[in-house]
Design an enzyme around this catalytic site. Structure first.
Site, PDB file in Angstrom:
ATOM      1  N   LYS A  31       0.649   4.960   8.298  1.00 44.42           N
ATOM      2  CA  LYS A  31       1.242   5.325   7.004  1.00 44.42           C
ATOM      3  C   LYS A  31       0.176   5.435   5.922  1.00 44.42           C
ATOM      4  CE  LYS A  31       2.483   2.045   4.542  1.00 44.42           C
ATOM      5  NZ  LYS A  31       1.916   1.130   3.501  1.00 44.42           N
TER       6      LYS A  31
ATOM      7  N   THR B 223       0.868  -1.170   0.000  1.00 41.25           N
ATOM      8  CA  THR B 223       0.000   0.000   0.000  1.00 41.25           C
ATOM      9  C   THR B 223       0.905   1.219   0.000  1.00 41.25           C
ATOM     10  OG1 THR B 223      -1.772  -1.130   1.178  1.00 41.25           O
ATOM     11  CG2 THR B 223      -1.798   1.267   1.215  1.00 41.25           C
TER      12      THR B 223
ATOM     13  N   LYS C 210      -7.169   1.372  -2.900  1.00 42.72           N
ATOM     14  CA  LYS C 210      -6.772   0.954  -1.548  1.00 42.72           C
ATOM     15  C   LYS C 210      -6.968   2.086  -0.555  1.00 42.72           C
ATOM     16  CE  LYS C 210      -5.260  -1.642   1.731  1.00 42.72           C
ATOM     17  NZ  LYS C 210      -3.934  -2.256   1.815  1.00 42.72           N
TER      18      LYS C 210
END
Length: 292
Positions: A244, A101, A176
């Site tokens: 993150k 990701t 995502k």
């Protein structure tokens, strides 16, 4: 067409999810070449026949389909670029599949640079955590050229059960981000529901039997709430990686002039957990924030 006779698979990132994913590819009969910073992390796969390389370059020189799933965008940069990177050393006509990701703009950069070298690049982040990786039932969101996607789809089907082509390079990463935004606020709801049940004197496990299959149902409610109740905070997905992801999503939202108050709140709660030493716990450790 890619098959076991003409395909050598490379895999970079033997972590909580990557180890299981690489294992599925090896079990399917494909030659597997792997890279990790420390060889010890790959011992189980090596014992089953995988070959370990000490640089991404070594993987690029051996394999013609390479999967990567590493921690952060800067790790992706390190693996893909530079004199020992995958793009500089990859075979013409090979396929690079980044399942990390990461930032959509980085996916586009990788695609553009790979194409200059005659290499196909796909961004294919996943959802499903350690459970999805172990059971090969990940949701895989794909960006890149449609023809390249169709070529590697049989390999992706060894890893996931919901594989959807989303569009041009970067589209997988953008999808995502949608996934992470939906999870972020849902995790708050899941945790608050469990805490509420406890304070109301209910049996939370019995409560889950009622609400997990109704309108409140979600993957997190079914899979992570039981871990909360069992005081199991081991990472299926690290808090540090979720932070993150949320940071990337907030940056992208800002670029699009979009407010994301739910995501902002969720990130602030997880930031506090990380400050409290929980960055290497699973995302279900949000329970501790409300419990303390």
């Amino acid at each position: 067409m890619l098959n076991k006779e003409n395909t050598v698979i490379g895999f970079i990132g033997i972590g909580v999810m990557g180890k299981s994913m690489a294992g599925h590819l090896l079990a399917a009969g494909f030659p597997l070449v792997i890279y990790t910073r420390t060889e010890e992390k790959a011992v189980d796969l090596i014992d089953k026949g995988a070959k370990w390389m000490d640089t991404p370059r070594g993987v690029a020189e051996k394999a013609n389909v390479i999967f990567t799933i590493v921690g952060y965008p800067h790790d992706v940069e390190e693996v893909y670029f530079g004199e020992n990177g995958l793009i500089a050393n990859g075979k013409k006509g090979s396929y690079l599949i980044d399942m990390t990701t990461s930032a959509p703009q980085l996916a586009i950069k990788i695609f553009d640079e790979a194409k200059k070298n005659g290499i196909h690049s796909i961004d294919a982040p996943v959802s499903g955590g350690d459970i999805g990786a172990k059971t090969a039932k990940l949701s895989i969101m794909v960006g890149g050229e449609k023809e390249a996607f169709e070529e590697v789809k049989p390999l992706l089907e060894l890893l996931g059960s919901n594989i959807v082509y989303q569009g041009k390079a970067g589209s997988g990463q953008h999808t995502k981000m949608c996934n992470q935004i939906a999870i972020a606020t849902n995790m708050i709801g899941v945790t608050e529901a469990i805490i509420y049940a406890e304070k109301a004197g209910l049996d939370p496990e019995t409560v889950l039997k009622s609400i997990s299959t109704g309108a409140a149902g979600s993957w997190s409610l079914s899979n992570l709430a039981p871990r909360m109740l069992n005081q199991d905070f081991e990472p299926g997905f690290y808090i540090k990686h979720f932070i993150k992801d949320m940071k990337i999503a907030l940056e992208e939202a800002e670029h699009m002039d979009m407010d994301a108050p739910g995501l902002t709140l969720a990130k602030s709660l997880y930031d506090q957990l990380a400050k409290n030493g929980e960055e290497n716990s699973g995302t279900q450790a949000l329970y501790k924030y409300f419990k303390n």
